[in-house]
Scaffold this active site. Structure first.
Site, PDB file in Angstrom:
ATOM      1  N   CYS A 108       0.815  -1.212   0.000  1.00 46.63           N
ATOM      2  CA  CYS A 108       0.000   0.000   0.000  1.00 46.63           C
ATOM      3  C   CYS A 108       0.857   1.275   0.000  1.00 46.63           C
ATOM      4  CB  CYS A 108      -1.008  -0.057   1.145  1.00 46.63           C
ATOM      5  SG  CYS A 108      -2.443   0.997   0.863  1.00 46.63           S
ATOM      6  N   ARG A 142     -11.878   6.523  -2.335  1.00 48.28           N
ATOM      7  CA  ARG A 142     -11.023   5.523  -1.699  1.00 48.28           C
ATOM      8  C   ARG A 142     -11.455   4.131  -2.105  1.00 48.28           C
ATOM      9  NH1 ARG A 142      -7.555   7.456   1.965  1.00 48.28           N
ATOM     10  NH2 ARG A 142      -6.910   5.511   2.923  1.00 48.28           N
ATOM     11  N   HIS A 206      -3.698  -5.649   2.394  1.00 51.25           N
ATOM     12  CA  HIS A 206      -3.453  -5.879   3.811  1.00 51.25           C
ATOM     13  C   HIS A 206      -4.147  -7.193   4.182  1.00 51.25           C
ATOM     14  CE1 HIS A 206      -2.197  -1.674   4.270  1.00 51.25           C
ATOM     15  NE2 HIS A 206      -3.253  -1.345   3.555  1.00 51.25           N
TER      16      HIS A 206
HETATM   17  N1  GLN Z   1      -1.880   6.897   1.973  1.00 48.47           N
HETATM   18  C1  GLN Z   1      -1.998   5.957   0.868  1.00 48.47           C
HETATM   19  C2  GLN Z   1      -3.313   6.068   0.136  1.00 48.47           C
HETATM   20  O1  GLN Z   1      -4.305   6.493   0.703  1.00 48.47           O
HETATM   21  C3  GLN Z   1      -1.772   4.557   1.386  1.00 48.47           C
HETATM   22  C4  GLN Z   1      -2.819   4.078   2.361  1.00 48.47           C
HETATM   23  C5  GLN Z   1      -2.464   2.794   3.039  1.00 48.47           C
HETATM   24  O2  GLN Z   1      -1.284   2.456   3.127  1.00 48.47           O
HETATM   25  N2  GLN Z   1      -3.438   2.053   3.552  1.00 48.47           N
HETATM   26  O3  GLN Z   1      -3.368   5.689  -1.017  1.00 48.47           O
END
Ligand code: GLN
Length: 252
Positions: A108, A142, A206
């Site tokens: 990520c 997101r 994850h």
């Molecule tokens: N900050 C990054 C994004 O929002 C990664 C997020 C994360 O590692 N869960 O894309």
């Protein structure tokens, strides 16, 4: 944390030390959603095969050692992610290790950081380490939820299960290949998930990713330590149950 037993049998990097050295990079900045579990899974699956492991955690105020065999980066919030990118670029250790053939698993935020650039807090580009030919921007919404993705058949790894929570969308350049194709979830944002080139592999997953996907853990271990014997099925029972449970939860 150091575990020792018999000498390591193979060493494709040609280094004299006998242990498999796993380096968890910047747990103080990049370690969301239990991504540290990736290190625990790798160490356990190596030790079950008699491969001695030295597992090291390197915080962002410490130099990243160059002589590791396998480097891990986890996810992170936007600001720690930017700080991690600045510090890793200034330090140079991870890029040097990748240059000498070390294995890297980046998740990520870590995945975005090892690319050429990624979108900062307001979408402005931030330079990454450029050890994987990907670049990331910020998507319109997101990606949050479960992911199921079918891995590039060249890698011989069963379908991936994990969960994602990221704003970033990622474009893969000609120097890297998609890790997988999503059948559920967002991943890179174009129907693919993650990327790899040589021994560098990144993913949005994850879970932690390697607890849910022991086949991916063994792929990384084999890149670092050579061919691996299969594990006793009894040692795989909890991993198999977790995996089956997560895949069944999203089966339509
Ligand atoms: N900050 C990054 C994004 O929002 C990664 C997020 C994360 O590692 N869960 O894309």
């Amino acid at each position: 944390m150091v575990h020792e037993d018999a000498a390591r049998r193979t060493n494709p990097l040609g280094i004299s030390e006998s242990q498999l050295r796993i380096v968890w990079v910047y747990p103080d900045l990049l370690s969301t959603y239990g991504d540290r579990g990736n290190m625990l899974v790798l160490a356990r699956r190596a030790q079950l095969r008699g491969i001695p492991v030295e597992a090291v955690e390197v915080n962002s105020d410490q130099p990243v050692p160059v002589q590791g065999d396998l480097y891990l980066l986890g996810g992170g919030e936007d600001l720690p992610q930017i700080l991690a990118a600045h510090r890793l670029r200034a330090d140079g250790g991870l890029a040097a290790a990748a240059g000498r053939g070390a294995v890297v698993l980046a998740v990520c935020a870590g995945y975005q950081v090892i690319g050429t650039r990624f979108g900062g807090v307001d979408g402005e580009p931030v330079d990454g380490l450029a050890i994987l030919d990907i670049s990331s921007g910020r998507g319109e919404r997101r990606g949050v939820g479960e992911v199921v993705a079918d891995v590039d058949p060249a890698l011989g790894v069963p379908r991936l299960t994990g969960f994602e929570n990221h704003q970033g969308v990622t474009t893969i350049g000609p120097g890297a290949s998609p890790l997988a194709r999503v059948s559920l979830g967002v991943g890179n944002g174009d129907g693919t998930e993650g990327a790899y080139a040589g021994r560098i592999l990144g993913t949005y997953l994850h879970g932690p990713a390697l607890a849910r996907n022991p086949g991916l853990a063994d792929l990384l271990l084999s890149w670092a330590a050579g061919p691996l014997p299969p594990l006793d099925p009894a040692a795989e029972e909890w991993a198999r149950r977790l995996r089956d449970e997560r895949l069944a939860a999203v089966a339509s």
